[in-house]
Structures are given as structure tokens and as C-alpha cells.
Design a protein around this motif. Structure first.
Motif: not given
Length: 71
Positions: A1-9, A11-14, A17-24
Motif C-alpha cells: 500500500m502506498l501512503v501519501l500525505t496531502r493537504k487541502t487542495g 491532489a494525487i494522480r492515478i 486520467d484519474i485525479e483525486i483531490t483533498v477538498l476538506s
């Protein structure tokens, strides 16, 4: 499992063509935005598992019908 730390705003790319963004982030709840092509199914894990179980039940029903018809 890949574990990433992201802040609001952020994103990560898969793939391309797939982007996941931390909205809040509110306490222990994280709101994610997922941008993916329409042909990609996106489900919460518990819904996905329920769909898989229903598909297994349906497949078993079809096998039973085929056995009955073959006699």
C-alpha cells in the motif's frame, strides 16, 4: 500500500486520467473529489463489496437454472 500525505487542495494522480483531490478535512472526516473518465466505476468500498456479493448470488442462480434446464 502506498501512503501519501496531502493537504487541502492538493491532489494525487492515478495513471493519466484519474485525479483525486483533498477538498476538506474536518476532524476525522476527509472529503475527496475524484475526477475520472465516465467509463470508470467509482464506489465506496462497502457498496463495491455489496455489488460483488450480489453478483456472486446472481451467478449461482444462473448456474442453478442451467443445471435444471439440462435436467
Amino acid at each position: 500500500m502506498l501512503v501519501l500525505t496531502r493537504k487541502t487542495g492538493e491532489a494525487i494522480r492515478i495513471g493519466d486520467d484519474i485525479e483525486i483531490t483533498v477538498l476538506s478535512v474536518n476532524g476525522d472526516q476527509v472529503k475527496l473529489g475524484i475526477d475520472a473518465p465516465k467509463h470508470v466505476d467509482i464506489h465506496r468500498k462497502e457498496v463495491f463489496l455489496e455489488i460483488q456479493e450480489e453478483n456472486k448470488v446472481a451467478a449461482n442462480g444462473i448456474e442453478d437454472i442451467e443445471k435444471f434446464l439440462r435436467g
